[in-house]
Scaffold this motif. Structure first.
Motif, PDB file in Angstrom:
ATOM      1  N   ASN A 439       0.860  -1.190   0.000  1.00  0.00           N
ATOM      2  CA  ASN A 439       0.000   0.000   0.000  1.00  0.00           C
ATOM      3  C   ASN A 439       0.893   1.235   0.000  1.00  0.00           C
ATOM      4  O   ASN A 439       1.774   1.385   0.842  1.00  0.00           O
ATOM      5  CB  ASN A 439      -0.908  -0.011   1.236  1.00  0.00           C
ATOM      6  CG  ASN A 439      -1.951   1.087   1.193  1.00  0.00           C
ATOM      7  OD1 ASN A 439      -2.021   1.857   0.228  1.00  0.00           O
ATOM      8  ND2 ASN A 439      -2.769   1.178   2.228  1.00  0.00           N
ATOM      9  N   THR A 440       0.673   2.128  -0.961  1.00  0.00           N
ATOM     10  CA  THR A 440       1.474   3.361  -1.039  1.00  0.00           C
ATOM     11  C   THR A 440       0.808   4.532  -0.333  1.00  0.00           C
ATOM     12  O   THR A 440       1.313   5.655  -0.396  1.00  0.00           O
ATOM     13  CB  THR A 440       1.725   3.719  -2.517  1.00  0.00           C
ATOM     14  OG1 THR A 440       0.464   3.863  -3.192  1.00  0.00           O
ATOM     15  CG2 THR A 440       2.560   2.643  -3.203  1.00  0.00           C
ATOM     16  N   GLN A 441      -0.325   4.267   0.327  1.00  0.00           N
ATOM     17  CA  GLN A 441      -0.965   5.329   1.111  1.00  0.00           C
ATOM     18  C   GLN A 441      -0.189   5.523   2.404  1.00  0.00           C
ATOM     19  O   GLN A 441       0.030   4.577   3.158  1.00  0.00           O
ATOM     20  CB  GLN A 441      -2.417   4.962   1.408  1.00  0.00           C
ATOM     21  CG  GLN A 441      -3.167   6.069   2.133  1.00  0.00           C
ATOM     22  CD  GLN A 441      -4.640   5.713   2.326  1.00  0.00           C
ATOM     23  OE1 GLN A 441      -5.070   4.658   1.884  1.00  0.00           O
ATOM     24  NE2 GLN A 441      -5.379   6.574   2.977  1.00  0.00           N
ATOM     25  N   LEU A 442       0.230   6.752   2.671  1.00  0.00           N
ATOM     26  CA  LEU A 442       1.109   7.013   3.802  1.00  0.00           C
ATOM     27  C   LEU A 442       0.354   6.933   5.120  1.00  0.00           C
ATOM     28  O   LEU A 442      -0.800   7.362   5.211  1.00  0.00           O
ATOM     29  CB  LEU A 442       1.754   8.400   3.659  1.00  0.00           C
ATOM     30  CG  LEU A 442       2.709   8.561   2.474  1.00  0.00           C
ATOM     31  CD1 LEU A 442       3.238   9.984   2.432  1.00  0.00           C
ATOM     32  CD2 LEU A 442       3.855   7.582   2.573  1.00  0.00           C
ATOM     33  N   PRO A 443       1.021   6.406   6.153  1.00  0.00           N
ATOM     34  CA  PRO A 443       0.381   6.318   7.471  1.00  0.00           C
ATOM     35  C   PRO A 443       0.438   7.665   8.197  1.00  0.00           C
ATOM     36  O   PRO A 443       0.921   8.672   7.677  1.00  0.00           O
ATOM     37  CB  PRO A 443       1.216   5.268   8.187  1.00  0.00           C
ATOM     38  CG  PRO A 443       2.570   5.399   7.562  1.00  0.00           C
ATOM     39  CD  PRO A 443       2.338   5.772   6.127  1.00  0.00           C
ATOM     40  N   LYS A 444      -0.034   7.641   9.468  1.00  0.00           N
ATOM     41  CA  LYS A 444       0.002   8.856  10.278  1.00  0.00           C
ATOM     42  C   LYS A 444       1.437   9.180  10.673  1.00  0.00           C
ATOM     43  O   LYS A 444       2.337   8.378  10.568  1.00  0.00           O
ATOM     44  CB  LYS A 444      -0.852   8.670  11.538  1.00  0.00           C
ATOM     45  CG  LYS A 444      -2.338   8.491  11.256  1.00  0.00           C
ATOM     46  CD  LYS A 444      -3.112   8.332  12.549  1.00  0.00           C
ATOM     47  CE  LYS A 444      -4.596   8.155  12.270  1.00  0.00           C
ATOM     48  NZ  LYS A 444      -5.375   7.989  13.530  1.00  0.00           N
ATOM     49  N   THR A 445       1.612  10.398  11.151  1.00  0.00           N
ATOM     50  CA  THR A 445       2.929  10.854  11.580  1.00  0.00           C
ATOM     51  C   THR A 445       3.450  10.001  12.726  1.00  0.00           C
ATOM     52  O   THR A 445       2.688   9.608  13.618  1.00  0.00           O
ATOM     53  CB  THR A 445       2.865  12.331  12.017  1.00  0.00           C
ATOM     54  OG1 THR A 445       2.405  13.109  10.909  1.00  0.00           O
ATOM     55  CG2 THR A 445       4.232  12.837  12.458  1.00  0.00           C
ATOM     56  N   ASN A 446       4.743   9.712  12.717  1.00  0.00           N
ATOM     57  CA  ASN A 446       5.398   8.982  13.798  1.00  0.00           C
ATOM     58  C   ASN A 446       5.675   9.969  14.929  1.00  0.00           C
ATOM     59  O   ASN A 446       6.740  10.575  15.017  1.00  0.00           O
ATOM     60  CB  ASN A 446       6.694   8.349  13.291  1.00  0.00           C
ATOM     61  CG  ASN A 446       7.312   7.415  14.307  1.00  0.00           C
ATOM     62  OD1 ASN A 446       7.050   7.518  15.505  1.00  0.00           O
ATOM     63  ND2 ASN A 446       8.151   6.512  13.835  1.00  0.00           N
TER      64      ASN A 446
END
Length: 1329
Positions: A439-446
């Motif tokens: 999946n190339t959808q970015l996750p939430k900020t770390n």
């Protein structure tokens, strides 16, 4: 171009492939996902028929994995293997075969097939099927490919561009502005990068195949592994900036490592840090990733005059270091190279080795000045890489500190804007690992990393520490959280805390930095002391849980030989590991760490078992390395001799042993169970049932359950010593799996050989416990899985029947309904079998090992003695356990229980249980058939004892034909007896008698074969035969053979022995015939007598044949499989007309008066000397004589006393009326003579000599044979008459071959074959049908 990879051992390959396959087998969802993925890839490669064949094989393997039956599992795996072998070249077939062979314990073949998938489709396998296995096995060998790609990518990015204002090139280092690196790339660069990406993927795939072939050669080679050369990797040559071709040269990285395979952070004498030689570019530097990898943080060094001697991270001088104007501090190629080197460290570190000579440190040169300590890392000395942020805080794309970090599924973190630009250019892989992203959808900020960066910026406004992790950052945070108060007590407390922290820092410093082993050992002891004594709120474990400190403790375990130090190190690792899981992750990252801990445990460091438990090793490695014996030794050790820890060593050992004994591999579990008995640890394990910790109690339950299943003789010991109250407390709040184990434990425990004790335990289970056990059990039954329900239902039913059965009980109804539904559910074979065994065991009688005695009890009721082997076993048990003798009270309790349980089973829903049992008898599973057959026999038998509730008809309809079939076709003689018991029970039913008599012809043969086994048979035969009016329809004799032996004269004697027939002829010949089914085969013809053979006799011991002849000799023959051999000849001095033989003497009649008695030692005498004896019969030391004057006498061979049964008569008109034949059968004496008074055959009781019957016939009888139901008479004429033995009426006549006299007759042991011999040399035989 080509390059050589490193060597790999077969054990290393097998370990990783076995871990992968065992993980797949233990996770059904993962297994289905991988199979579906490979199925999609296979669809385009084969036909629909092949796909269906693969699907069938996959379903068959799933059935084998889920089945608990060994026979089902074996047959399923065999079928799957036959389906898959022709398709082994397909990836899906290789995958399924790999799982199948692993289940067969053929791990090498399984690994070879798994590697075949890497060869056939490497891209799919490394991205979707086995990425972890690819990382562990292949990545190390593909390091040259990674470096090749990174160097060419850096070269492309370093090319000049028309937009020189955006970035500049300085000494080969590219300085790129933030996130514009990818967006401002020229079209030519983008094209070259795409081409490079394509070539990189091809190189990875090609070399994956090369390495897979190498691994298979290592696994299958019969020679030593060292003889197999590592493969040569092939890399493409790529055009450089000037358009020329450059041959890439990749050198092997030389690393200093320890013999145990770990990098030694404490006693290393290297002058430089670990470096990788990648490219010859001077601008490239190696970098080491310190966290979370297990390497030493002590790489910090003072800047030396020699550039080569400086640490790697300090090789960038101040001249090429950029200013703080927003430009990057290092080139892109350096960053990329650092990333690859970080991965190289992670891959290579467990394989490092180092010689002992390289382990003596020069710390002054290594760390700079002697006074420079790790605790001073917050204020690094001048010239040590100022303004350089920690590498984990820097984006690998932009080389700037993260502003909005995001972590991808590969574990790599990037700046959000930079990775978005990467994806916009058409890439779908991770820039660092090159793994394809799902999946190339970015996750939430770390946010965790973002907060760490903010904290770091706050503490470092002007200076940047080196990329090294200080072990004291956490301790400083702890110190800062303690508020300073002006109160005197608080001031004292604060001073104490500060002193402790300072003291702890000093100890950690010595552990971490000292090059003297003794100082490090003292540091460990001091840290342990502080840990135990500190009670001021100081969070010590957070100061000790850093990977470098953990590494220091492990080096102590590797090198120290002081038991106290080793215990302290293990204690501290266990305590920190129990509080912080990252410590466990750090320890398990390096295999040799776990092996070291296991080795210390086996050598006697008992406390190490706690650390082993926290590490959660696999069952296989635990069984092989820790060994069950070591775990039991730790469990049996006295607690006062052990160090107090977060978990008692005894508890940890018990939990680990439960893991081993619960293994899915039968070999491991069985070995562990045997250890329990050999170590005599049952008592200690029983004591753990009272443990405070519920998990420990459940572990003890699991161990004891397995012990009872393997060797039930321990059951009585457990029952006597166990306190069941704590288990009942655990039962209330247990998980489904734990509930099942407890129920199975209780169900096994109540299989004692004493019914009263079983009921005491059941009553305790029912009445004790914090809540209603029956209600809890009912809920478990209603929510449990199908395979778990039968054992729960059986226990619930027994608890309900402790009191007199009520008309209605929800517990009883639910339990019986569950048992019957499970028995009839063919979709769950394991549940069917469990239900059948549960019903059979409900009868309530067990032997000392817990085996159900339902079958044995029924056979005893039929009058069948138990087998000699079983009786011998019972005698042995009773010699050790004399108290196991069944008392009348125990027998009464067992009878009462049997009536109660049978009553509720047969009465449930008008006998529906009989229908379910009938279905089970027709099953293809032999174990299920047997259990249902025994249960059905038992319940039908109980119907004759219980009051009639109208269910007898249901039993008869469902089971009558089943039992008749079993009686005639069962191979096991005892199964036929059980069928006879059931049929006898049907005779007691009003309608059953009528139905059974209609099957008389079908069952008569089977019943006759059982007469000598069970006395019950005669009773049934008597009823059936007496009620059948047409006896001739029942007794049908079919002629088998007619053999003409006239060339040998008359046939004077016949006798059966086992499956052979012996015939004696008037020319002195003896013939041996093989009787098989309906055929006779002549095996031997031997003529050693000179005159007629008048008598043939089998010795009482059954191992010799005796022949008597008119040549005045008696010969002894040994009987072989195909022939007889004369072993002894006795000279009898007179002609022998009739011969009787016992073990010590022979009796025969000659031409004169009396009976000649001769012992085998040569002594002789004459008995009944005033009578001329015509025929003889013998039984139990009594000799019966049929005389010429028609008298019948009995002679006691011990005393010589003569008793007269029938008086003789005088000759009339000079004619004698002798007794021609004499037979003994049962309690009667049968004598065949002349019709002097109209009665040819007379019968006397052999105890009272009372005449009980006679037969009148016109036949001149010369021979007679008597069976259990019939009397056969032969004489002059052409017929053999058949008479009913009971009613004394003639049934039939058999026609002989010729008009001659019948001289002799014989019946086989089963009374199925009648053979006669005639005066004209004919032998004729009939089979009774």
């Amino acid at each position: 171009m080509t390059t050589t990879t490193t060597t790999t051992s077969s054990s290393h390959i097998l370990r990783h492939t076995s871990d992968f396959i065992s993980g797949v087998l233990s996770q059904s969802e993962l297994r289905r996902h991988l199979a579906a993925t490979l199925h999609r890839e296979t669809t385009s490669l084969c036909s629909q028929t092949t796909l269906r064949q693969l699907s069938l094989a996959s379903d068959t393997i799933e059935n084998a994995i889920s089945s608990s039956s060994t026979s089902i599992r074996t047959s399923s795996l065999t079928l799957a293997e036959k389906l898959l072998l022709p398709l082994s070249k397909l990836p899906l077939s290789s995958f399924l075969l790999s799982l199948l062979l692993f289940l067969w314990n053929r791990h090498v073949d399984s690994a070879v097939l798994l590697l075949q998938i890497f060869h056939s489709n490497p891209s799919l396998v490394r991205s979707e099927i086995a990425p972890v296995l690819y990382d562990h096995l292949f990545s190390l060998h593909l390091l040259p490919v990674f470096r090749w790609f990174d160097e060419h990518r850096t070269r492309i990015l370093s090319e000049s561009s028309s937009d020189a204002s955006d970035y500049s090139i300085t000494e080969g280092s590219v300085v790129l502005p933030c996130t514009k690196l990818l967006s401002r790339m020229s079209e030519d660069q983008a094209s070259k990068l795409r081409e490079l990406e394509r070539e990189y993927q091809e190189a990875i795939d090609q070399n994956c195949r090369v390495v897979a072939v190498y691994f298979k050669e290592v696994l299958t080679s019969k020679s030593s592994e060292a003889s197999i050369s590592p493969p040569l990797l092939t890399l493409k040559s790529t055009e450089d900036v000037d358009g020329g071709k450059n041959k890439e040269e990749i050198q092997e990285s030389q690393m200093s490592v320890l013999e145990n395979g770990r990098y030694n952070p404490i006693w290393s004498e290297r002058e430089t840090s670990i470096e990788f030689l990648s490219s010859t570019s001077s601008s490239k530097s190696s970098h080491i990733n310190y966290y979370p990898q297990r390497v030493s943080p002590r790489i910090l060094k003072r800047q030396k005059s020699s550039k080569d001697s400086a640490p790697v991270y300090m090789k960038s001088t101040s001249e090429n270091r950029p200013s703080l104007d927003g430009n990057l501090s290092s080139s892109s190629d350096s960053e990329a190279e650092s990333e690859d080197d970080d991965k190289n460290v992670a891959l290579l570190e467990p394989r490092q080795s180092q010689s002992h000579e390289q382990m003596q440190p020069n710390l002054k040169e290594f760390r700079g000045s002697p006074e420079y300590h790790m605790a001073e890392y917050d204020n690094p000395p001048p010239g040590t890489a100022k303004n350089m942020p920690p590498k984990d805080f820097v984006c690998p794309i932009t080389s700037n500190i993260f502003d909005d970090p995001v972590t991808l599924e590969t574990g790599q973190t990037y700046e959000r804007k930079a990775i978005e630009e990467w994806f916009k250019t058409g890439n779908s892989t991770c820039p660092i690992t090159r793994q394809k992203l799902q999946n190339t959808q970015l996750p939430k900020t770390n946010y965790v990393l973002k907060r760490l960066i903010a904290s770091w910026k706050e503490h470092n406004p002007n200076s940047v520490p080196p990329p090294c992790e200080s072990p004291y950052e956490e301790s400083k945070a702890v110190t800062k959280t303690i508020k300073v108060s002006t109160l005197p007590k608080d001031v004292v407390k604060q001073a104490t805390v500060d002193g402790i922290i300072s003291e702890l820092r000093h100890a950690i410093n010595n552990l971490y930095m000292s090059d003297i082993l003794e100082e490090s050992e003292m540091a460990v002891l001091h840290i342990e002391k502080l840990w135990r004594e500190v009670n001021l709120g100081v969070d010590i474990h957070s100061m000790l849980s850093k990977p470098p400190i953990i590494n220091g403790f492990m080096e102590i375990l590797f090198n120290s030989v002081q038991p106290r130090v080793l215990r302290a190190a293990v204690f501290l690792l266990a305590e920190t590991g129990s509080r912080d899981h990252s410590v466990i992750q750090t320890l398990t990252r390096v295999d040799t760490d776990v092996e070291c801990i296991m080795a210390l445990f086996k050598k006697g460091l008992t406390e190490a078992v706690v650390l082993l438990y926290l590490l959660k090793p696999s069952t296989t490695s635990l069984a092989e390395m820790a060994t069950p014996e070591s775990l039991l030794a730790a469990f049996n050790k006295e607690e006062e001799n052990l160090v107090p820890m977060c978990l008692k060593p005894k508890t940890a050992a018990l939990l680990l042993f439960a893991q081993v004994i619960g293994s899915s591999e039968e070999r491991i579990a069985l070995s562990a169970a045997k250890c329990v008995f050999s170590e005599k640890a049952i008592g200690n394990i029983v004591a753990s049932l009272e443990a405070e910790w519920a998990e420990e109690r459940i572990a003890a339950v699991e161990i004891l359950l397995r012990c009872m299943q393997e060797d039930g003789t321990c059951r009585n010991t457990i029952a006597e010593k166990a306190d069941l109250s704590p288990i009942l407390e655990s039962f209330t709040g247990a998980t489904d799996v734990e509930c099942l184990k407890i129920v199975q434990f209780f169900s096994e425990l109540i299989k004692l050989n004493r019914r009263t004790l079983n009921e005491q335990i059941l009553r305790f289970i029912k009445e004790e416990g914090p809540f209603s056990t029956m209600h809890t059990l009912l809920i478990c039954l209603q929510t449990g899985l199908q395979d778990q329900c039968p054992v729960m239902a059986g226990l619930l039913l027994q608890l309900d029947l402790l009191v007199e059965p009520r008309k209605m009980s929800i517990y009883r109804e639910e339990a019986i309904d569950t048992l019957i539904s499970c028995l009839r559910n063919t979709d769950f074979p394991a549940a069917q079998l469990a239900a059948a065994h549960t019903i059979m065991s409900l009868q309530g009688r067990f032997d000392f090992s817990g085996k159900s005695l339902t079958r044995e009890v029924l056979l005893k009721r039929a009058g069948v003695d138990r087998s000699p082997g079983y009786l011998e076993q019972v005698l042995q048990i009773n010699s050790f356990y004399p108290e196991t003798e069944i008392t009348p009270e125990e027998e009464k309790a067992a009878d009462d229980w049997e009536r109660k349980i049978a009553s509720v089973l047969v009465s449930h829903e008008f006998g529906i249980v009989f229908e379910a049992l009938a279905d089970g008898i027709n099953s293809r599973n032999p174990e299920l058939r047997s259990a249902c057959f025994i249960s059905a026999t038992w319940l039908v038998y109980m119907l004759t004892i219980l009051p009639d509730t109208g269910v007898q008809g249901a039993a008869r309809v469902c089971l009558l034909k089943q039992f008749i079939t079993k009686l005639n076709s069962a191979k096991d003689i005892h199964d036929r007896v059980l069928s006879m018991i059931a049929l006898n029970s049907f005779l007691h039913f009003p309608d059953g008698f009528h139905d059974l008599t209609s099957y008389t012809k079908d069952i008569l043969k089977g019943l006759r074969e059982l007469k000598r086994i069970s006395p019950l048979t005669s009773e049934i035969l008597k009823v059936l035969v007496e009620e059948n009016e047409s006896k001739s329809d029942i007794w049908i004799h079919k002629e088998l053979i007619r053999v003409d032996c006239s060339e040998n004269g008359e046939v004077l004697s016949l006798i059966f022995f086992r499956n052979k027939l012996f015939s004696g002829h008037s020319d002195g010949t003896i013939k041996v015939w093989m009787v098989k089914d309906t055929s006779f085969h002549l095996l031997q013809e031997i003529q050693e007598h000179l005159k007629p053979v008048t008598s043939l006799v089998i010795s009482e011991s059954g191992d010799r044949l005796y022949s008597g002849s008119l040549d005045r000799t008696a010969k002894v023959w040994s009987v072989g499989k195909a022939a007889i051999h004369c072993v002894q000849v006795h000279d009898m001095k007179e002609q022998i007309h009739n011969l009787i033989v016992t073990d010590s003497i022979s009796c025969f009649t000659a031409q004169g008066a009396g009976v000649k008695v001769q012992s085998w030692n040569g002594e002789s005498k004459v008995l009944n000397s005033n009578k001329y004896v015509k025929c003889l019969a013998h039984v139990h030391g009594r000799l019966y004589c049929g005389c010429h004057d028609s008298s019948v006498q009995e002679i006691n061979l011990d005393t010589g006393n003569v008793s007269t049964i029938q008086s003789g008569s005088k000759k009339l008109l000079g004619k004698a009326y002798p007794i021609h034949a004499l037979q003994l059968h049962g309690e009667l004496i049968y004598a065949a003579g002349s019709s002097l008074d109209g009665s040819v055959i007379k019968m006397w009781d052999n105890s009272s000599y009372r005449l009980v019957g006679s037969l009148q016939t016109g036949l001149e009888v010369r021979a007679m044979a008597v069976s259990s139901e019939l009397i056969y008479l032969g004489g002059k004429g052409v017929a053999v008459e058949i008479w009913d033995k009971t009613k004394h009426n003639k049934l039939d006549t058999l026609q002989t071959a010729t008009n001659s006299r019948v001289l002799c007759m014989s019946l086989d042991r089963n009374e199925e074959i009648l053979v006669i011999g005639t005066s004209d040399g004919q032998i004729q035989a009939w089979r009774v049908n």
